[in-house]
Enzyme design. Structure first.
Site: not given
Length: 472
Positions: A274, A444-446
């Site tokens: 994501p 990376d939105h994590r």
């Protein structure tokens, strides 16, 4: 080296090309030929010692952690030629580079199982090494008896409108080059293999060439039977019956190169991450002025941007972090900036290691070396797979903005556009023209959030707009 099988040794640095060594394993199959050595003693008793001949298999090495198969670029040695330990035998193309492979043993190159232009899985036998000259014929017989389908995956040649037969390429006697399977079929069908025109890479005779000369229909593996309607849901069954659109007239299919296959695999893998994107305009007037001063000393704009990115990452380590399993992430102790470089038929990302610590001039020198090695396909694995952050610059092509795809295993990638004159207004309402470039970062939105990325871009902009610290 990033990863290797148990038969590999450390890369040799004495060769101008990238080199590795292989230690071929003794073939587990029983070898029928035995040499009997008889010793006679004064007491007339006899002691018989049996010495088993050694025929070793030369395996396709693993040149990187992501390599699953390799392509034979060229055999440096020919069949029957004597080899000494440490000599280069074959050049193998991996998904990123070409490397010379060296032998770990003295002996003779008895048989070539995988020819030039063909591919084989990692660990498959690509040749046979005989310990003595007397064992060469035995090794050749062993190679002929091996099923070719177990190791060799021929690379389909590029489609051409009118391929010329290989026999017309030269006059006079020539050496017949054929796959082991083709030789076996020629014996079965009693075909003179010397009269067959090869259509494989470099005029190599393939099994289909022999079958065509013998008038035998080529062997075709039947497709698997379609699943029964009851075994699959209705949408799936409908999808399987939909055929792909036919090719347009005069269209041709071109297979991926090893580099293109690696890029394709990484891009598909990146789809599972994501991501989000943040853009930021940066004033480059001061950076452009600095570049004009240091350019005569060999400093490139890429080195300036990589240095600025490295210094900004040092203040925002979360942007330099990595998440590989989806359950945890790690802060990388080194700031290694990978920079995208276009090469013939693909893309590769040489890595400027410790970009935040290296002197600007040393960084530029290192970058020139990496680009040269990348375009000659001589990068070592650690020089292209150790990046913690990636920089992609299309500004030299006049591109004002673009988004980059996040490489697997990294936290962020920066896309840099061209610096262009832009009309801006100051806080008092006065207009002026300044050079600005648009920077877009995909993250990376994590592990990286919007505020993290905005703070990183603000720091990057301050370094670029006040670039004196880049030369310290």
């Amino acid at each position: 080296m990033a990863a290797s099988s148990s038969f590999l040794s450390t890369a040799s640095l004495s060769n101008p090309k990238s080199t590795i060594s292989f230690a071929s394993s003794v073939s587990p199959a029983p070898i029928p030929s035995l040499r009997r050595v008889v010793f006679r003693s004064p007491s007339s008793h006899r002691r018989v010692t049996t010495v088993r001949s050694k025929i070793r298999e030369i395996f396709m090495p693993a040149l990187s952690s992501t390599m699953t198969e390799g392509k034979i670029v060229s055999w440096i040695k020919t069949e029957g030629e004597k080899l000494a330990k440490g000599e280069s035998v074959v050049v193998v193309e991996s998904d990123k580079a070409d490397m010379d492979v060296e032998t770990f043993y003295d002996g003779y190159l008895a048989a070539i199982v995988v020819g030039e232009g063909e591919t084989a899985p990692v660990g498959a036998a690509i040749g046979l090494l005989a310990e003595t000259e007397a064992e060469i014929e035995e090794a050749k017989n062993k190679a002929a008896s091996k099923p070719s389908s177990s190791a060799v995956v021929p690379s389909p040649p590029p489609a051409t409108s009118s391929p010329a037969p290989a026999a017309a390429a030269s006059d006079g006697p020539r050496k017949t080059v054929a796959t082991p399977h083709a030789k076996k079929l020629a014996k079965q069908h009693k075909v003179d293999i010397g009269s067959v025109a090869g259509t494989g890479p470099f005029g190599r005779i393939t099994a289909s060439d022999v079958e065509a000369a013998a008038g035998v229909a080529p062997t075709v593996t039947p497709p698997p039977p379609p699943p029964s309607p009851a075994a699959a849901p209705a949408p799936t069954a409908k999808a399987t019956t939909t055929s792909s659109p036919p090719l347009l007239p005069d269209a041709s299919i071109v297979p991926f190169t090893a580099v293109q296959s690696a890029v394709s695999k990484n891009m598909i893998e990146s789809l599972s991450v994501p991501t989000f994107r943040v853009g930021y305009p940066v004033n480059t007037d001061a950076l452009d002025a600095l570049y004009e001063k240091v350019k005569p000393k060999g400093v490139t704009m890429t080195a300036l941007l990589a240095k600025a990115a490295g210094m900004a990452l040092a203040q925002h380590p979360v942007v330099n972090a990595s998440c590989k399993d989806g359950k945890s992430f790690s802060y990388n102790s080194n700031i290694n900036v990978a920079v995208a470089v276009a090469i013939n038929g693909g893309l590769i990302t040489p890595v400027l290691q410790d970009a935040d610590k290296l002197d600007l001039y040393l960084l530029s020198q290192k970058w020139k070396e990496l680009v040269g090695k990348a375009r000659s396909k001589q990068l070592q694995p650690h020089e292209y797979n150790s990046g913690t952050f990636t920089l992609s610059n299309l500004g030299m092509f006049g591109v004002d903005r673009f988004d980059a795809i996040l490489p697997p295993g990294q936290g962020a990638i920066m896309a840099v556009g061209a610096s262009k004159p832009t009309v801006v207004a100051d806080k008092d309402g006065f207009f002026s023209v300044k050079n600005k470039m648009l920077v877009n970062v995909t993250a990376d939105h994590r592990i990286v959030y919007g505020a993290d990325l905005a703070a990183f871009l603000q720091t990057f902009a301050k370094i670029v707009e006040n670039p004196d610290s880049l030369t310290l």
